[in-house]
Motif scaffolding. Structure first.
Motif, PDB file in Angstrom:
ATOM      1  N   SER A   1       0.850  -1.190   0.000  1.00 12.51           N
ATOM      2  CA  SER A   1       0.000   0.000   0.000  1.00 12.51           C
ATOM      3  C   SER A   1       0.883   1.236   0.000  1.00 12.51           C
ATOM      4  O   SER A   1       2.090   1.147   0.197  1.00 12.51           O
ATOM      5  CB  SER A   1      -0.935   0.006   1.211  1.00 12.51           C
ATOM      6  N   GLY A   2       0.277   2.391  -0.242  1.00 10.88           N
ATOM      7  CA  GLY A   2       1.026   3.633  -0.311  1.00 10.88           C
ATOM      8  C   GLY A   2       1.597   3.833  -1.701  1.00 10.88           C
ATOM      9  O   GLY A   2       1.016   3.406  -2.692  1.00 10.88           O
ATOM     10  N   SER A   3       2.759   4.469  -1.754  1.00 13.44           N
ATOM     11  CA  SER A   3       3.395   4.706  -3.049  1.00 13.44           C
ATOM     12  C   SER A   3       4.875   4.375  -2.956  1.00 13.44           C
ATOM     13  O   SER A   3       5.457   4.362  -1.876  1.00 13.44           O
ATOM     14  CB  SER A   3       3.189   6.152  -3.498  1.00 13.44           C
ATOM     15  N   THR A   4       5.474   4.123  -4.105  1.00 12.53           N
ATOM     16  CA  THR A   4       6.891   3.795  -4.172  1.00 12.53           C
ATOM     17  C   THR A   4       7.437   4.164  -5.544  1.00 12.53           C
ATOM     18  O   THR A   4       6.668   4.443  -6.464  1.00 12.53           O
ATOM     19  CB  THR A   4       7.123   2.285  -3.885  1.00 12.53           C
ATOM     20  N   LYS A   5       8.743   4.216  -5.662  1.00 16.03           N
ATOM     21  CA  LYS A   5       9.420   4.440  -6.937  1.00 16.03           C
ATOM     22  C   LYS A   5      10.051   3.121  -7.341  1.00 16.03           C
ATOM     23  O   LYS A   5      10.497   2.350  -6.497  1.00 16.03           O
ATOM     24  CB  LYS A   5      10.499   5.501  -6.800  1.00 16.03           C
ATOM     25  N   ALA A   6      10.093   2.857  -8.637  1.00 21.97           N
ATOM     26  CA  ALA A   6      10.660   1.604  -9.141  1.00 21.97           C
ATOM     27  C   ALA A   6      11.329   1.854 -10.488  1.00 21.97           C
ATOM     28  O   ALA A   6      11.147   2.897 -11.106  1.00 21.97           O
ATOM     29  CB  ALA A   6       9.557   0.555  -9.284  1.00 21.97           C
ATOM     30  N   PHE A   7      12.093   0.863 -10.933  1.00 24.28           N
ATOM     31  CA  PHE A   7      12.657   0.922 -12.274  1.00 24.28           C
ATOM     32  C   PHE A   7      11.543   0.602 -13.267  1.00 24.28           C
ATOM     33  O   PHE A   7      10.767  -0.321 -13.059  1.00 24.28           O
ATOM     34  CB  PHE A   7      13.791  -0.085 -12.434  1.00 24.28           C
ATOM     35  N   CYS A   8      11.481   1.352 -14.344  1.00 25.38           N
ATOM     36  CA  CYS A   8      10.457   1.125 -15.360  1.00 25.38           C
ATOM     37  C   CYS A   8      10.863  -0.065 -16.232  1.00 25.38           C
ATOM     38  O   CYS A   8      11.926  -0.040 -16.852  1.00 25.38           O
ATOM     39  CB  CYS A   8      10.289   2.362 -16.232  1.00 25.38           C
ATOM     40  N   PRO A   9      10.035  -1.100 -16.287  1.00 24.70           N
ATOM     41  CA  PRO A   9      10.386  -2.263 -17.095  1.00 24.70           C
ATOM     42  C   PRO A   9      10.351  -1.983 -18.604  1.00 24.70           C
ATOM     43  O   PRO A   9      10.922  -2.735 -19.379  1.00 24.70           O
ATOM     44  CB  PRO A   9       9.339  -3.302 -16.704  1.00 24.70           C
TER      45      PRO A   9
END
Length: 66
Positions: free
Chosen positions: A24-32
């Motif tokens: 839940s919430g938000s996060t940053k990730a690498f764009c696939p």
């Protein structure tokens, strides 16, 4: 997981998005979609809202979103 992916039966993992175990919430990730083509390989350009089930890549030229 909540949001459209859960309703469609698709997980973030199946989309190639690593949420690092957050649910839940938000996060940053690498764009696939564009990470392999990036010069700045440490930049996590994909913003993921786990609560709403949405994401958006902020890399110019990609713009992948839900």
């Amino acid at each position: 997981m909540t949001g459209p992916e859960h309703q469609a039966g698709i997980t973030y993992s199946e989309l190639g998005i690593d949420t690092r175990g957050k649910t839940s919430g938000s996060t940053k990730a690498f764009c696939p979609k564009c990470h392999g083509e990036r010069r700045h390989t440490r930049d996590k350009s994909l913003s993921v809202d786990l609560t709403l089930g949405s994401w958006k890549c902020h890399h110019p030229g990609c713009g992948w979103r839900s």
